[in-house]
Design a protein around this motif. Structure first.
Motif, short mmCIF file in Angstrom:
data_model
loop_
_atom_site.label_atom_id
_atom_site.label_comp_id
_atom_site.label_asym_id
_atom_site.label_seq_id
_atom_site.Cartn_x
_atom_site.Cartn_y
_atom_site.Cartn_z
N LEU A 194 -18.52 -19.74 32.33
CA LEU A 194 -18.36 -20.57 30.62
C LEU A 194 -19.35 -21.55 30.65
CD1 LEU A 194 -14.49 -21.37 32.12
CD2 LEU A 194 -15.27 -20.24 29.91
N THR A 195 -19.92 -22.16 31.24
CA THR A 195 -21.17 -22.88 31.21
C THR A 195 -21.99 -22.23 30.38
OG1 THR A 195 -20.65 -24.19 33.13
CG2 THR A 195 -22.81 -24.46 31.97
N PHE A 196 -22.50 -21.15 30.63
CA PHE A 196 -23.45 -20.18 29.66
C PHE A 196 -22.85 -20.02 28.29
CE2 PHE A 196 -23.99 -15.90 27.99
CZ PHE A 196 -25.42 -16.23 27.55
N ILE A 197 -21.58 -19.69 28.21
CA ILE A 197 -20.90 -19.30 26.93
C ILE A 197 -20.82 -20.53 26.23
CG2 ILE A 197 -18.78 -18.70 25.92
CD1 ILE A 197 -18.04 -16.86 28.13
N GLY A 198 -20.66 -21.81 26.79
CA GLY A 198 -20.69 -23.14 26.25
C GLY A 198 -21.95 -23.33 25.42
N HIS A 199 -22.99 -23.50 26.48
CA HIS A 199 -24.74 -23.58 25.60
C HIS A 199 -24.97 -22.84 24.76
CE1 HIS A 199 -25.66 -26.73 28.45
NE2 HIS A 199 -25.26 -25.86 29.72
N GLY A 203 -23.05 -24.75 17.96
CA GLY A 203 -23.20 -24.55 16.47
C GLY A 203 -22.18 -23.81 16.06
N LYS A 204 -21.41 -23.07 16.81
CA LYS A 204 -20.17 -21.94 16.30
C LYS A 204 -18.73 -23.02 16.47
CE LYS A 204 -22.18 -18.44 15.85
NZ LYS A 204 -22.35 -17.63 14.54
N LYS A 205 -17.75 -22.61 15.62
CA LYS A 205 -16.47 -23.40 15.82
C LYS A 205 -15.41 -22.56 16.53
CE LYS A 205 -17.49 -24.69 10.92
NZ LYS A 205 -16.97 -24.67 9.60
N LEU A 206 -15.06 -23.40 17.55
CA LEU A 206 -13.99 -22.90 18.66
C LEU A 206 -12.67 -23.16 17.89
CD1 LEU A 206 -13.22 -21.56 21.20
CD2 LEU A 206 -13.40 -23.76 22.24
N ASN A 207 -12.09 -21.98 17.58
CA ASN A 207 -10.79 -22.09 17.09
C ASN A 207 -9.36 -22.00 17.90
OD1 ASN A 207 -11.98 -20.48 13.91
ND2 ASN A 207 -11.90 -22.51 14.24
N THR A 208 -9.70 -21.07 18.86
CA THR A 208 -8.70 -21.05 19.78
C THR A 208 -8.98 -20.80 21.19
OG1 THR A 208 -8.12 -18.44 19.92
CG2 THR A 208 -7.22 -19.95 17.97
N ILE A 209 -8.48 -21.22 22.36
CA ILE A 209 -8.44 -21.03 23.55
C ILE A 209 -7.37 -20.47 24.27
CG2 ILE A 209 -8.97 -22.14 25.92
CD1 ILE A 209 -10.39 -24.61 24.46
N TYR A 210 -7.42 -19.45 25.13
CA TYR A 210 -6.28 -18.64 25.58
C TYR A 210 -6.52 -18.38 27.05
CZ TYR A 210 -2.16 -15.80 26.07
OH TYR A 210 -0.80 -15.11 26.49
N ILE A 211 -5.98 -19.09 28.00
CA ILE A 211 -6.08 -19.01 29.54
C ILE A 211 -5.03 -17.88 29.85
CG2 ILE A 211 -6.48 -19.79 31.75
CD1 ILE A 211 -7.41 -22.24 30.57
N CYS A 230 -14.58 -28.50 32.85
CA CYS A 230 -15.57 -27.44 32.39
C CYS A 230 -15.55 -27.10 30.99
CB CYS A 230 -15.91 -26.15 33.17
SG CYS A 230 -16.96 -25.08 32.51
N LEU A 231 -14.31 -26.87 30.48
CA LEU A 231 -13.91 -26.67 29.05
C LEU A 231 -14.18 -27.76 28.24
CD1 LEU A 231 -10.82 -24.31 29.27
CD2 LEU A 231 -13.20 -23.74 29.06
N ASP A 232 -13.73 -29.02 28.68
CA ASP A 232 -14.10 -30.37 28.28
C ASP A 232 -15.09 -30.69 27.83
OD1 ASP A 232 -11.06 -30.64 28.30
OD2 ASP A 232 -11.16 -31.81 29.87
N GLN A 233 -16.25 -30.25 28.72
CA GLN A 233 -17.55 -30.52 28.73
C GLN A 233 -18.43 -29.97 27.85
OE1 GLN A 233 -19.60 -30.73 32.64
NE2 GLN A 233 -21.52 -31.31 31.90
N TYR A 234 -18.16 -28.43 27.83
CA TYR A 234 -18.78 -27.60 26.97
C TYR A 234 -18.46 -27.11 25.81
CZ TYR A 234 -21.63 -28.01 31.36
OH TYR A 234 -22.36 -28.28 32.38
N PHE A 235 -17.22 -27.43 25.67
CA PHE A 235 -16.77 -26.63 24.27
C PHE A 235 -16.15 -27.76 23.49
CE2 PHE A 235 -16.93 -23.52 27.51
CZ PHE A 235 -17.15 -22.35 26.72
#
Length: 495
Positions: A194-199, A203-211, A230-235
């Motif tokens: 997730l940390t890699f994906i966040g970095h 510049g991209k727009k995150l529209n939905t999160i599904y766990i 982790c999601l709070d920090q990187y997304f």
């Protein structure tokens, strides 16, 4: 038997739809004259050649492959229908996303009055299903309007653990007790991905999160806190329209875990009973009670969750239409915000599928003549599906997404119903494939919409293709090979 590989998939699944309890095998023989031949146990056979599609052989072979395939499928369908005396609501469609066809026609400017008769003629779909498809895509179009397809994306996170594995389940998840000593290592690997994906997604727009999973709430409160932090920090959340966590099994839900979800801004959860019949829950391997379902739902609602989904499965072994009506009545009393009704699908990886396959391999004649789950072949499935649709409407819900699965009972479908402004956006996106979905976790599949120049150099426009990047399914292998999973994404992610 088919004389081209092109025909085997549809021929196999059409035959399987008419004979769901039968053992169906497919093979290719390029030397055979008919396009498709179906050999029956009683030595009867169905041959589909040029004559059956009403054309001379040379003219049939000169057709575009997709046109010829459509004609062969329709001819095979009609012969199987005449032989069995049955019709299929979805006609010759064997794919899992029939609404994609309707969406394409809507975007071409077609109207309902144009689409419905065309769908019925071209795919032999029933009028009811054609109208349902159109109703859903019109609603989908409005729901997806705020999304940015070009610069936006959705994030899926897989938690592959459950309190116990249900008999019908084919997902790559395991019982928590079997993996208890590796859950922390899994969470660490997941956070690394997730940390890699966040970095990479800056510049991209995150529209939905599904766990999803599995059952995400099998994690301890501390483990959940770690993942969500982790999601709070990187997304970034400024473009986020929906944040879903499948709480799923009521025996995994506690006040402490729900507090973690609320503290991190989760807007939508699922509490999925599948059935409100205790005899069914016991039979399919759910280690919880109906009372626990109601208690978990009341707890979540009382704590402030305003968008709660519930899942049901029609066709579970031993259930009758009366059982389904009772389940629907109990769900209606709870009054969830959305309801997803699945038609049971027997998958090879599920215990149901393994038992059926074992009996067939051993030559168990009784298993062939009297299917292990005879209700899957019964017209009662149609009644269950209709009762569910009626109940959803009584709860002021309308259908907003639809998909199908291989080996689905009665050749039906899975439909999501929701109240106004409570539809699951991610659910639509995963079916319509209109936006990139980046996925993390064991067994998760990233689907990137990649824009590339068209092959004709004289044309300047771009075309879009779907790139699938799959993570390994095995939990321990995912942990050991997490760097490889990251590198796979790195080759494609927002290149």
């Amino acid at each position: 038997m088919c004389n081209e590989q092109t025909y085997t998939y549809n021929a196999y699944h059409l035959t399987k739809a008419f004979y769901p309890a039968g053992e169906v095998k497919s093979l290719v023989d390029e030397k055979t004259s008919p396009f498709v031949t179906v050999y029956m146990e009683d030595d009867h056979k169905i041959e589909i050649g040029p004559e059956e599609i009403g054309l001379p052989r040379e003219e049939a072979l000169s057709l575009e492959k997709s046109v010829r395939k459509n004609k062969i499928d329709k001819a095979l369908y009609k012969r199987l229908s005449a032989l069995t005396g049955k019709t299929l609501s979805w006609g010759i469609l064997t794919g899992v996303r029939p609404t994609k066809i309707a969406m394409e026609k809507l975007e071409e400017g077609r109207t309902e009055s144009e689409f419905v008769p065309w769908f019925m003629e071209d795919c032999l779909v029933s009028r009811e299903k054609a109208k349902l498809s159109w109703e859903i895509v019109e609603r989908e179009e409005k729901i997806l309007a705020p999304l940015d397809y070009e610069n936006g994306y959705s994030l899926y996170i897989g938690i592959p653990f459950c309190p116990s594995v249900c008999d019908y389940c084919s997902f790559s998840s395991g019982a928590l007790a079997d993996w208890a000593d590796q859950v922390d290592a899994y969470v660490d690997a997941l956070i690394k991905e997730l940390t890699f994906i966040g970095h990479a997604s800056t510049g991209k727009k995150l529209n939905t999160i599904y766990i999803g999973g599995g059952t995400p709430t099998t994690l301890s409160p501390a483990q959940m806190e770690k993942v969500l932090s982790c999601l709070d920090q990187y997304f970034p959340r400024e473009d986020l329209l929906e944040y879903t966590v499948e709480a799923g099994r009521p025996d995994s839900i506690t006040q402490e875990k729900l507090t973690v979800l609320l503290d991190h801004g989760v807007t939508r959860i699922s509490i999925n009973p599948q059935s409100m019949q205790q005899k069914t829950l016991d039979r399919i391997g759910r280690k919880h009670t109906v009372a626990q379902i109601k208690e978990a739902y009341a707890l979540a609602r009382g704590m402030g969750f305003t968008n709660i989904n519930m899942d049901l499965i029609a066709g579970l072994t031993g259930e009758t239409p009366e059982d389904m009506r009772d389940t629907l009545g109990q769900v209606r009393e709870l009054d969830p915000d959305s309801l997803t009704v699945h038609s049971l699908a027997i998958k090879r990886a599920a215990k149901y599928g393994q038992v059926r396959r074992k009996n067939t391999r051993q030559g168990n004649k009784k298993a062939k003549e009297e299917p292990i789950y005879p209700e899957l072949l019964s017209d009662t499935m149609a009644q269950m599906i209709q009762d569910a649709a009626d109940c959803a409407r009584k709860m002021d819900m309308t259908p907003y997404y639809l998909y199908r699965q291989k080996n689905i009972a009665g050749n039906f479908e899975n439909v999501g119903y929701a109240k106004v402004d409570k539809a699951g956006i991610y659910n639509i996106l995963i079916m319509e494939e209109k936006q990139s979905i980046v996925a993390a976790g064991a067994g998760a599949t990233t689907k990137l919409l990649v824009r590339e120049p068209v092959k004709n150099p004289d044309r300047k426009e771009q075309e879009t293709r779907l790139v699938r990047i799959e993570n390994v399914k095995a939990i321990d292998v995912y942990i050991d090979r997490i760097d490889e999973m990251i590198n796979r994404k790195g080759e494609w992610l927002w290149r």
